[in-house]
Motif scaffolding. Structure first.
Motif, PDB file in Angstrom:
ATOM      1  N   PRO A  97       0.831  -1.207   0.000  1.00  0.00           N
ATOM      2  CA  PRO A  97       0.000   0.000   0.000  1.00  0.00           C
ATOM      3  C   PRO A  97       0.862   1.252   0.000  1.00  0.00           C
ATOM      4  O   PRO A  97       1.821   1.358   0.767  1.00  0.00           O
ATOM      5  N   GLY A  98       0.532   2.174  -0.860  1.00  0.00           N
ATOM      6  CA  GLY A  98       1.309   3.407  -0.943  1.00  0.00           C
ATOM      7  C   GLY A  98       2.366   3.341  -2.024  1.00  0.00           C
ATOM      8  O   GLY A  98       2.895   4.373  -2.430  1.00  0.00           O
ATOM      9  N   GLY A  99       2.669   2.129  -2.456  1.00  0.00           N
ATOM     10  CA  GLY A  99       3.628   1.983  -3.545  1.00  0.00           C
ATOM     11  C   GLY A  99       5.063   1.960  -3.064  1.00  0.00           C
ATOM     12  O   GLY A  99       5.358   2.049  -1.872  1.00  0.00           O
ATOM     13  N   GLY A 100       5.972   1.855  -4.021  1.00  0.00           N
ATOM     14  CA  GLY A 100       7.388   1.728  -3.703  1.00  0.00           C
ATOM     15  C   GLY A 100       7.955   3.022  -3.135  1.00  0.00           C
ATOM     16  O   GLY A 100       7.427   4.114  -3.352  1.00  0.00           O
ATOM     17  N   PHE A 101       9.053   2.867  -2.433  1.00  0.00           N
ATOM     18  CA  PHE A 101       9.723   4.023  -1.859  1.00  0.00           C
ATOM     19  C   PHE A 101      10.106   5.007  -2.956  1.00  0.00           C
ATOM     20  O   PHE A 101      10.493   4.610  -4.054  1.00  0.00           O
ATOM     21  N   ALA A 102       9.985   6.299  -2.660  1.00  0.00           N
ATOM     22  CA  ALA A 102      10.177   7.307  -3.702  1.00  0.00           C
ATOM     23  C   ALA A 102      11.056   8.458  -3.231  1.00  0.00           C
ATOM     24  O   ALA A 102      10.941   9.579  -3.734  1.00  0.00           O
ATOM     25  N   GLY A 103      11.932   8.211  -2.273  1.00  0.00           N
ATOM     26  CA  GLY A 103      12.729   9.297  -1.699  1.00  0.00           C
ATOM     27  C   GLY A 103      14.182   9.278  -2.108  1.00  0.00           C
ATOM     28  O   GLY A 103      15.036   9.710  -1.348  1.00  0.00           O
ATOM     29  N   ALA A 104      14.476   8.762  -3.303  1.00  0.00           N
ATOM     30  CA  ALA A 104      15.829   8.682  -3.846  1.00  0.00           C
ATOM     31  C   ALA A 104      16.606   7.529  -3.218  1.00  0.00           C
ATOM     32  O   ALA A 104      16.388   7.173  -2.050  1.00  0.00           O
ATOM     33  N   TRP A 105      17.547   6.964  -3.987  1.00  0.00           N
ATOM     34  CA  TRP A 105      18.272   5.784  -3.495  1.00  0.00           C
ATOM     35  C   TRP A 105      19.069   6.110  -2.249  1.00  0.00           C
ATOM     36  O   TRP A 105      19.444   5.232  -1.494  1.00  0.00           O
ATOM     37  N   THR A 106      19.274   7.445  -1.983  1.00  0.00           N
ATOM     38  CA  THR A 106      20.050   7.863  -0.833  1.00  0.00           C
ATOM     39  C   THR A 106      19.243   7.886   0.462  1.00  0.00           C
ATOM     40  O   THR A 106      19.813   8.067   1.536  1.00  0.00           O
ATOM     41  N   MET A 107      17.910   7.737   0.341  1.00  0.00           N
ATOM     42  CA  MET A 107      17.062   7.532   1.530  1.00  0.00           C
ATOM     43  C   MET A 107      17.233   8.569   2.632  1.00  0.00           C
ATOM     44  O   MET A 107      17.172   8.226   3.808  1.00  0.00           O
ATOM     45  N   TYR A 108      17.439   9.844   2.303  1.00  0.00           N
ATOM     46  CA  TYR A 108      17.656  10.822   3.369  1.00  0.00           C
ATOM     47  C   TYR A 108      16.430  10.958   4.265  1.00  0.00           C
ATOM     48  O   TYR A 108      15.323  11.160   3.771  1.00  0.00           O
ATOM     49  N   PRO A 109      16.608  10.882   5.581  1.00  0.00           N
ATOM     50  CA  PRO A 109      15.522  11.244   6.474  1.00  0.00           C
ATOM     51  C   PRO A 109      15.476  12.765   6.578  1.00  0.00           C
ATOM     52  O   PRO A 109      16.465  13.395   6.211  1.00  0.00           O
ATOM     53  N   PRO A 110      14.478  13.399   7.077  1.00  0.00           N
ATOM     54  CA  PRO A 110      13.227  12.833   7.585  1.00  0.00           C
ATOM     55  C   PRO A 110      12.286  12.288   6.523  1.00  0.00           C
ATOM     56  O   PRO A 110      11.344  11.568   6.887  1.00  0.00           O
ATOM     57  N   LEU A 111      12.523  12.547   5.270  1.00  0.00           N
ATOM     58  CA  LEU A 111      11.594  12.069   4.242  1.00  0.00           C
ATOM     59  C   LEU A 111      11.448  10.550   4.299  1.00  0.00           C
ATOM     60  O   LEU A 111      10.328  10.015   4.242  1.00  0.00           O
ATOM     61  N   SER A 112      12.571   9.845   4.464  1.00  0.00           N
ATOM     62  CA  SER A 112      12.512   8.386   4.434  1.00  0.00           C
ATOM     63  C   SER A 112      12.037   7.795   5.746  1.00  0.00           C
ATOM     64  O   SER A 112      11.657   6.637   5.807  1.00  0.00           O
ATOM     65  N   ALA A 113      12.078   8.606   6.804  1.00  0.00           N
ATOM     66  CA  ALA A 113      11.763   8.059   8.125  1.00  0.00           C
ATOM     67  C   ALA A 113      10.298   8.199   8.486  1.00  0.00           C
ATOM     68  O   ALA A 113       9.778   7.441   9.301  1.00  0.00           O
ATOM     69  N   LYS A 114       9.638   9.162   7.884  1.00  0.00           N
ATOM     70  CA  LYS A 114       8.277   9.429   8.333  1.00  0.00           C
ATOM     71  C   LYS A 114       7.275   9.280   7.196  1.00  0.00           C
ATOM     72  O   LYS A 114       7.346   9.955   6.184  1.00  0.00           O
TER      73      LYS A 114
END
Lengths: 232, 566, 194
Positions: free
Chosen positions: B142-159
């Motif tokens: 649900p929500g689809g695949g991760f979309a915050g760049a392969w570098t996974m920077y938080p807070p975008l990737s964390a929340k």
């Protein structure tokens, strides 16, 4: 460097340090592309052609461990080191100017990135930020040409990044921190502001504009805004 | 100290009772495990390439329905570029260059019958396969695949409230963590086998360069990935357990993630570079009939690059909000690392001098690597110079730079290795004419994709933007033409890959039978049958000299295999 | 893989060290970098956040000390097991391995059955503050390594008892000493530095 920089052919240089950044770019170009890349690639291609297999001609047995063979590597090696020193010296110089050595500012502006818009807080007619007459805008940063600005950059939620290509400026905005920097616009006009750090689905949907005005235009804008604020 | 073995290792035919399933899916034979990694990697490469096709179509024709996908929404776009990057690095470049070629070549080139720990080898592949499947699963949660760049920077990737892909973010991090574990396990075999299982007589400087490169790459990977594994656990906990390692509102620091990521991220690019560079060395020596120029220098530049790669990471973070004084240090270290790499390139070019060069398909790929990697390398200088990076960071200039390094590494390097060792791996010869057509129809379009992108980047195109029509300075006809030209070149290049698939399959089925040593090369794998049986040789070889004794004066033949007594 | 079907590659020793030992050092090296990254991050946080010391005051140094002694004793058993294995005494080596495993289980039980439940009951959960996040993450990953070590020992011991594959006793001992060393770093960082 020699007149217009390479980038400036296509992107105007609108800040006082744009030419410095263009200078380091051009320096690297002339040393690394115009000289090293061209020479090495040409030599490489020539060797392929020159030493194509020919009937009856055997390849040479060269270990590369002998001094007279090695010098073909060590001499370019030393030359690269010299070039690197030059490049580093200029790069650090430019970096210091833009990121470390802020001159005294005439005015301060606050720049806020959030999902998904830029908003700006300008000092109002009193010239001071964080007073009652501040002017808040969304998507538009109003500046006066030839005035030196200190900026306070914030992020409300995730990482964003302030990018003004004509200034050659870029600075990440970090939630929980206020990052400061400076710029001085040297030409009037209206230009793009972009976000340069992926901040979610709307990352490409938060364009803004920097509007650089003459002092008279700016004063007019100030009164128009204060008037509308007063009218609320 | 070398342990001599008096007993002979009996030649194993394929175990006659072994079922097809056991043979291909549960084998512990390093050669089969190579193929498993190879084909999984290539299958993932298809996924990554498809994603590139979709998002480049969006770039060329914004807002237009893309055949095979549909309309590309901003969310779609971010998901596509994120997973394209992650897939190509973690699930294509690494498995093919390190795990596949490493698995195939190391035992054969050092004269061993298999890897030292065959069952751990098999386990490493199984975990790798699991990681790939987990990544695929991430597209369907649900929500689809991760979309915050392969570098996974938080807070975008964390929340999840920011990324809007709560489940996708977690599954993605989990897939990456599994991949790391798989390669740590795999590394056990590469390093211990190469260090310990060499044929009698094979001294340190008699080891083929590609083996060295894979060993150094494994060491680099192992030494750099630890902090990121710790970081990945911290990120997972932030996502799921309410911790605040990277949450600035609760005492955490998003920049910590960046340091942990790039401390690994930069050595990682050399982890994939070194095996490719090793493959190139094997090929250019064979097809120029020349000893590798200054073997010890090649080795020392590789080691120097590896060591120095730990000192440059924050050049990815110049404008990230690090202490500005730190930026100056990293400019210095970054420019320093250009020195051993340049030296390595010079040594390779020097190997061609005085050679007798035949432009077979593998040689074209190997030379193509050198010619294009040079561009990748020199454009890195722009980015390592902090002052210039202020402008160039996050633009397509960066993207063009790293594609001019990664594409030679992952694609050109792979094709070089595949076309070179195909006869050994499959016992058949590939069609050289088709191979050359494939080369040119890949190489030229590749340049046509990325040269324009240097310019679009220089002119202000930022990365990870799904549509430039919101930016008046970027909505010019010139820029749009450059973007479209790049996309069309990609379409040509992708279509040309069918040539390779056709060549591969038809050669496999109907190709001319390959002899043991069709290229007249020196290294040990060419003394085994094509393909080698289980256990590789009936009698394991002994080594008498280095791997690059080509065109030795006063010898009848212009090659001198390592295992020939005289 | 029985000795008969083991590749010749496994038995060679060009680097002068038995392959198994080389492999375990590789594993240990990779674990050092993982823990190093985690603890390095912890130290950086600690240095920049005074609130950490405040929270750290609530860890129980007595339990920590007991657990340290438990681990050190178990390492002693591992050393004795290695000696026995070198002497070829399989049953004795197995006994010592079981004792080592017992130490590991004791460590885990004290932590999971007493220490953590107490702390959670007092309100110190993994999300209470960054100190506690690090505490549970670092100690948790360490404890996972303790349990993994115990499990591996329980596979090695019965085989060693029969006098077979005795070199594995040394190898798991090496791993166990590493797990010990990590704790030697964790203990002062999480319990003593207040």
């Amino acid at each position: 460097m020699f007149g217009k920089g390479i980038i400036e052919y296509w992107v105007p240089a609108v800040s006082s340090y744009a030419h410095d950044i263009d200078f380091i770019f051009d320096t690297v170009f002339w040393i690394v592309i115009a000289f090293w890349f061209v020479v090495v690639e040409a030599l490489f291609l020539w060797l392929i052609v020159r030493y194509r297999k020919k009937d009856g001609v055997k390849a040479q047995y060269i270990t590369g461990e002998q001094k007279h063979e090695k010098r073909f590597i060590t001499w370019p090696h030393y030359l690269i080191m010299v070039c690197d020193v030059v490049i580093v010296a200029i790069a650090i110089n430019v970096w210091y100017k833009v990121k470390q050595d802020a001159p005294p500012a005439d005015e301060t502006v606050r720049i806020v990135g959030q999902q998904w818009a830029w908003s700006f807080v300008h000092p109002g007619p009193d010239g001071k930020l964080d007073t009652a007459d501040d002017i808040r805008t969304v998507d538009e940063l109003h500046l006066v040409v030839n005035r030196t600005y200190l900026y306070k950059l914030e992020a409300r939620d995730v990482l964003h990044s302030l990018s003004i290509p004509v200034f050659r400026l870029k600075q990440d905005a970090i939630p929980g921190r206020i990052v400061t920097g400076w710029f001085k616009p040297i030409k009037t006009g209206t230009y793009d502001i972009q976000c340069a750090e992926i901040c979610g689905f709307g990352h490409g949907l938060m364009p803004a504009r920097v509007i650089i005005e003459t002092p008279e235009q700016h004063t007019a804008w100030l009164s128009a805004h204060s008037a509308s604020a007063a009218g609320e | 100290m070398v342990v001599q073995h008096a007993e002979h290792h009996e030649e194993h035919a394929h175990h006659p009772q072994e079922s097809w399933f056991r043979h291909y899916f549960l084998s512990t034979d390093h050669k089969i495990i190579c193929f498993q990694y190879m084909f999984t990697g290539m299958a993932m490469g298809l996924v990554g390439a498809f994603f590139a096709y979709v998002f480049r179509m969006q770039m060329a024709f914004p807002g237009v329905h893309v055949p095979g996908w549909g309309l590309v929404t901003p969310a779609d776009y971010n998901m596509l570029i994120t997973n394209h990057g992650a897939i190509m690095i973690f699930w294509v470049a690494m498995p093919v260059l390190i795990a596949a070629f490493g698995n195939y070549l190391i035992p054969l080139m050092i004269g061993a019958d298999d890897m030292v720990f065959p069952r751990i080898n098999r386990l490493s592949y199984q975990i790798f396969l699991l990681s790939a499947l987990v990544l695929i699963v991430s597209f369907f949660v649900p929500g689809g695949g991760f979309a915050g760049a392969w570098t996974m920077y938080p807070p975008l990737s964390a929340k999840a409230q920011y990324s809007l892909t709560g489940d996708g973010s977690t599954v993605f991090v989990f897939a990456v963590a599994l991949e790391f574990v798989a390669f740590l396990l795999g590394g056990i075999n590469f390093v211990t086998t190469a260090m310990n299982s060499r044929a009698p007589g094979m001294k340190i400087y008699d080891i083929p360069i590609v083996v060295w490169m894979i060993v150094i790459a494994s060491l680099l990977f192992m030494a750099s990935v630890g902090p990121l594994i710790a970081g990945a656990i911290m990120l997972l906990f932030d996502q799921r357990l309410g911790t605040a390692f990277f949450d600035p509102n609760r005492g955490g620091d998003p920049i910590l993630w960046q340091h942990l990521f790039w401390f690994f991220g930069h050595p990682e690019v050399y982890v994939v570079l070194l095996p490719a560079v090793g493959i190139v060395a094997e090929i250019i020596t064979v097809f120029s009939r020349k000893k590798l120029f200054a073997y010890k220098t090649v080795l020392s530049t590789a080691i120097a690059t590896g060591v120095l790669s730990f000192t440059v990471w924050a050049h990815h973070q110049f404008v990230a909000g690090i202490d500005p004084r730190m930026a100056n240090i990293f400019t210095v270290t970054t420019l320093i690392i250009s020195i051993p790499i340049a030296e390595m390139m010079f040594v390779y070019i020097a190997t061609l001098y005085g050679g007798s060069i035949t432009l077979t398909t593998p040689m074209l790929w190997a030379l193509g690597f050198i010619g294009s990697f040079l561009i990748g390398g020199v454009t890195g200088i722009f980015l390592g110079s902090s002052g210039a990076d202020i402008y160039l960071h996050d633009t397509y200039f960066v993207l063009a730079h790293f594609h001019y390094t990664f594409f030679p590494i992952a694609i050109i390097g792979t094709y070089a290795g595949l076309t070179f060792w195909f006869p050994k791996m499959f016992g058949k010869m590939m069609n050289d004419t088709l191979g050359k057509w494939h080369f040119w129809l890949t190489f030229i379009p590749f340049n046509c994709i990325f040269i324009p992108l240097f310019f679009t980047g220089m002119l202000g195109d930022h990365r990870r933007i799904f549509d430039y029509s919101n930016f008046s300075e970027l909505s010019t006809p010139m820029l749009q033409h450059l973007r479209a030209f790049a996309t069309v070149s990609l379409l040509v290049m992708l279509t040309a890959q069918t040539l390779f698939v056709y060549n591969f399959v038809t050669s496999l089925l109907w190709g001319k039978k390959a002899e043991k040593n069709p290229w007249k090369a020196n290294t040990l794998e060419w003394t085994a049958n094509s393909p080698p049986p289980h256990g590789n040789w009936a009698t394991l070889p002994t080594v008498y000299r280095g791997p690059y004794e080509y065109s030795v004066p006063d010898r009848a033949e212009d090659y001198w295999p390592q295992n020939a007594p005289s | 893989m029985s000795a008969a079907s083991r590749p010749i590659a496994t038995t060679r020793s060009s680097a002068g060290m038995p392959t198994g030992r080389l492999a375990v050092w590789w594993v240990i090296a990779s674990e050092i970098v993982i823990f190093g990254g985690l603890l390095g991050s912890y130290i950086m946080f600690r240095l920049s956040h005074d609130a950490f010391a405040q929270q750290a005051a609530h860890t129980n140094v007595w339990i920590g000390t007991v657990n340290t002694l438990v681990l050190l004793t178990s390492s002693l058993a591992a050393v004795l097991g290695h000696k026995a294995a070198e002497a070829g005494d399989g049953p004795k080596a197995a006994r010592q391995l079981y004792l080592t495993a017992l130490g590991g289980l004791t460590f885990a039980s004290i932590k999971f059955l007493y220490e953590w439940p107490t702390e959670i009951h007092e309100g110190f959960t993994i999300s209470s503050s960054t100190f506690w996040s690090f505490y549970y993450t670092a100690a948790g990953i360490h404890a996972a390594h303790v349990i993994a070590g115990v499990v591996i020992m329980l596979f090695i011991a019965p085989v060693a008892k029969k006098g077979l594959e005795l070199q594995r006793v040394e190898l798991i001992g090496l791993y166990w000493h590493f797990v010990d060393v990590v704790w030697i770093f964790l203990f002062p960082l999480l319990y003593i530095a207040k």
